[in-house]
Design a protein around this motif. Sequence first.
Motif, PDB file in Angstrom:
ATOM      1  N   THR A 134       0.827  -1.200   0.000  1.00 15.51           N
ATOM      2  CA  THR A 134       0.000   0.000   0.000  1.00 15.51           C
ATOM      3  C   THR A 134       0.865   1.254   0.000  1.00 15.51           C
ATOM      4  N   LEU A 135       1.965   1.230   0.759  1.00 12.70           N
ATOM      5  CA  LEU A 135       2.882   2.371   0.779  1.00 12.70           C
ATOM      6  C   LEU A 135       3.469   2.611  -0.609  1.00 12.70           C
ATOM      7  N   ASN A 136       3.854   1.524  -1.280  1.00 12.97           N
ATOM      8  CA  ASN A 136       4.376   1.662  -2.637  1.00 12.97           C
ATOM      9  C   ASN A 136       3.334   2.271  -3.566  1.00 12.97           C
ATOM     10  N   PHE A 137       2.069   1.887  -3.351  1.00 11.88           N
ATOM     11  CA  PHE A 137       0.984   2.462  -4.154  1.00 11.88           C
ATOM     12  C   PHE A 137       0.928   3.971  -3.964  1.00 11.88           C
ATOM     13  N   TRP A 138       1.022   4.428  -2.715  1.00 11.00           N
ATOM     14  CA  TRP A 138       0.955   5.867  -2.451  1.00 11.00           C
ATOM     15  C   TRP A 138       2.170   6.602  -3.009  1.00 11.00           C
ATOM     16  N   LEU A 139       3.356   5.969  -2.906  1.00 14.65           N
ATOM     17  CA  LEU A 139       4.578   6.655  -3.311  1.00 14.65           C
ATOM     18  C   LEU A 139       4.762   6.715  -4.825  1.00 14.65           C
ATOM     19  N   LEU A 140       4.318   5.676  -5.530  1.00 16.84           N
ATOM     20  CA  LEU A 140       4.551   5.604  -6.969  1.00 16.84           C
ATOM     21  C   LEU A 140       3.363   6.075  -7.791  1.00 16.84           C
ATOM     22  N   GLY A 141       2.181   6.018  -7.228  1.00 17.38           N
ATOM     23  CA  GLY A 141       0.991   6.436  -7.955  1.00 17.38           C
ATOM     24  C   GLY A 141       0.513   5.367  -8.916  1.00 17.38           C
ATOM     25  N   SER A 142      -0.787   5.156  -8.960  1.00 13.11           N
ATOM     26  CA  SER A 142      -1.363   4.141  -9.845  1.00 13.11           C
ATOM     27  C   SER A 142      -2.837   4.431 -10.057  1.00 13.11           C
ATOM     28  N   LEU A 143      -3.334   4.056 -11.228  1.00 15.58           N
ATOM     29  CA  LEU A 143      -4.761   4.182 -11.531  1.00 15.58           C
ATOM     30  C   LEU A 143      -5.453   2.833 -11.511  1.00 15.58           C
ATOM     31  N   SER A 144      -4.754   1.810 -11.030  1.00 17.15           N
ATOM     32  CA  SER A 144      -5.288   0.447 -11.077  1.00 17.15           C
ATOM     33  C   SER A 144      -6.491   0.249 -10.172  1.00 17.15           C
ATOM     34  N   ALA A 145      -6.666   1.109  -9.175  1.00 16.93           N
ATOM     35  CA  ALA A 145      -7.803   0.967  -8.258  1.00 16.93           C
ATOM     36  C   ALA A 145      -9.055   1.683  -8.764  1.00 16.93           C
ATOM     37  N   ALA A 146      -9.016   2.162  -9.984  1.00 20.74           N
ATOM     38  CA  ALA A 146     -10.145   2.928 -10.531  1.00 20.74           C
ATOM     39  C   ALA A 146     -11.412   2.090 -10.580  1.00 20.74           C
ATOM     40  N   ASN A 147     -12.506   2.695 -10.160  1.00 18.11           N
ATOM     41  CA  ASN A 147     -13.828   2.081 -10.287  1.00 18.11           C
ATOM     42  C   ASN A 147     -14.865   3.193 -10.325  1.00 18.11           C
ATOM     43  N   TRP A 148     -16.098   2.826 -10.593  1.00 16.04           N
ATOM     44  CA  TRP A 148     -17.144   3.847 -10.746  1.00 16.04           C
ATOM     45  C   TRP A 148     -17.432   4.588  -9.451  1.00 16.04           C
ATOM     46  N   GLN A 149     -17.260   3.923  -8.306  1.00 16.91           N
ATOM     47  CA  GLN A 149     -17.511   4.598  -7.029  1.00 16.91           C
ATOM     48  C   GLN A 149     -16.536   5.758  -6.831  1.00 16.91           C
ATOM     49  N   ILE A 150     -15.251   5.508  -7.118  1.00 17.87           N
ATOM     50  CA  ILE A 150     -14.248   6.562  -6.979  1.00 17.87           C
ATOM     51  C   ILE A 150     -14.519   7.699  -7.956  1.00 17.87           C
ATOM     52  N   VAL A 151     -14.853   7.347  -9.195  1.00 17.46           N
ATOM     53  CA  VAL A 151     -15.120   8.367 -10.219  1.00 17.46           C
ATOM     54  C   VAL A 151     -16.319   9.224  -9.819  1.00 17.46           C
ATOM     55  N   LYS A 152     -17.366   8.601  -9.281  1.00 14.86           N
ATOM     56  CA  LYS A 152     -18.567   9.347  -8.893  1.00 14.86           C
ATOM     57  C   LYS A 152     -18.305  10.288  -7.722  1.00 14.86           C
ATOM     58  N   ILE A 153     -17.366   9.920  -6.868  1.00 16.82           N
ATOM     59  CA  ILE A 153     -16.997  10.804  -5.753  1.00 16.82           C
ATOM     60  C   ILE A 153     -16.129  11.953  -6.253  1.00 16.82           C
ATOM     61  N   LEU A 154     -15.166  11.614  -7.107  1.00 17.07           N
ATOM     62  CA  LEU A 154     -14.162  12.585  -7.545  1.00 17.07           C
ATOM     63  C   LEU A 154     -14.704  13.580  -8.566  1.00 17.07           C
ATOM     64  N   ALA A 155     -15.499  13.094  -9.516  1.00 19.30           N
ATOM     65  CA  ALA A 155     -15.939  13.932 -10.640  1.00 19.30           C
ATOM     66  C   ALA A 155     -16.630  15.222 -10.205  1.00 19.30           C
ATOM     67  N   PRO A 156     -17.661  15.160  -9.345  1.00 14.87           N
ATOM     68  CA  PRO A 156     -18.325  16.424  -8.966  1.00 14.87           C
ATOM     69  C   PRO A 156     -17.413  17.383  -8.214  1.00 14.87           C
ATOM     70  N   ILE A 157     -16.502  16.847  -7.392  1.00 15.02           N
ATOM     71  CA  ILE A 157     -15.573  17.708  -6.650  1.00 15.02           C
ATOM     72  C   ILE A 157     -14.672  18.462  -7.615  1.00 15.02           C
ATOM     73  N   VAL A 158     -14.077  17.732  -8.572  1.00 13.84           N
ATOM     74  CA  VAL A 158     -13.157  18.346  -9.530  1.00 13.84           C
ATOM     75  C   VAL A 158     -13.887  19.334 -10.436  1.00 13.84           C
ATOM     76  N   ILE A 159     -15.076  18.971 -10.890  1.00  5.76           N
ATOM     77  CA  ILE A 159     -15.837  19.840 -11.801  1.00  5.76           C
ATOM     78  C   ILE A 159     -16.221  21.147 -11.111  1.00  5.76           C
TER      79      ILE A 159
END
Length: 351
Positions: A194-219
């Motif tokens: 998990t630490l490596n995930f935070w340090l290196l960055g990855s989009l592999s955990a992408a799912n619709w739940q994350i997108v639905k949370i993130l999209a309105p905030i960013v927009i």
Amino acid sequence: MEQIQRSNWKFNMILLGMVLLLIVSIIYSITLGSADISMKDVYQILFAKITGNNALLEGFEKGWIDIVWLIRLPRILLAVFAGIALSLSGAVMQAIVNNPLADPYILGISSGASLGATLAILLGVGISFGPNYVGISAFIGALSVSFLVLLFGSSSSRADVSRLLLVGIALSSLCSAISSIIVFAANNRNGMMTLNFWLLGSLSAANWQIVKILAPIVIVISIFFCFQSRILNLMLVGDEAAVTLGQENHIYRIVYIILAAILIGFIVYACGIIGFVGLVVPHIARLLVGVNHKRMIPITILFGGLFLLWADILSRMIIKGVEIPIGVIVSIVGAPFFLYLVIQNSGERRQ
């Protein structure tokens, strides 16, 4: 007058070109992947899902449908929104400290968000916040570091650029060290991953739940900053000059840092630390349309989404069958670019 019209025409053409290029890149990237699915089948699956016409899905394997709809599309959208958030927050931070070398990564905000997420995952800190407690903890970490940078990096109630950068680098190292100690103390192999995930960055955990949370905030935050060009421009001339023009920047600076921390907190929650996007993209936007934030912010937003989308494409295509962490790809571009900015700024000071 003719020069202004020519400048407006150039901006409109660049803006239109960015929009079209982003749309084409999204459409193209959906067809890319290790699974051998034809372009026609990919678009038919997308059309069926978007329109709700399930009859068009007859004859398709469920695995194909899941790959296109549940894996590829959320990942592409996450890349776009993450690129927008990182680029926008970088442009805002650079305006706040009036320095092109500033970004959330260098000022330690990303590391603060990472520490907050690490505390939440390994120690359960903030679990009372509910199912999204990791994102909330990352936000609190980002916000805390941002205020510490302002607190220790300011002198005589003014933001000293050199001190802000030095304090940010120090706090970034401190947060990373504390995260590492937590992982080793937990003696958890999954925690190390998990630490490596935070340090290196990855989009592999992408799912619709994350997108639905993130999209309105960013927009919403992106739209807000599109209407803040006047204040951002005044920050470039300095607080003293802004006061003579009847504008007090202190309150706006606090609000902007909070909003930048919100963006960074949720991006780290979804993707880990992806550095240098907030440094590279705003500078390229200035080269294209100038320093006026009325033009620079929209170009930064579009180019940020485009930049990280193509970084993700490269991370999956450079080595066949292997996904390189997207943070590595971005750093390969960002680190030399940062050195270029440092050398360029040093040359300007000598002159």
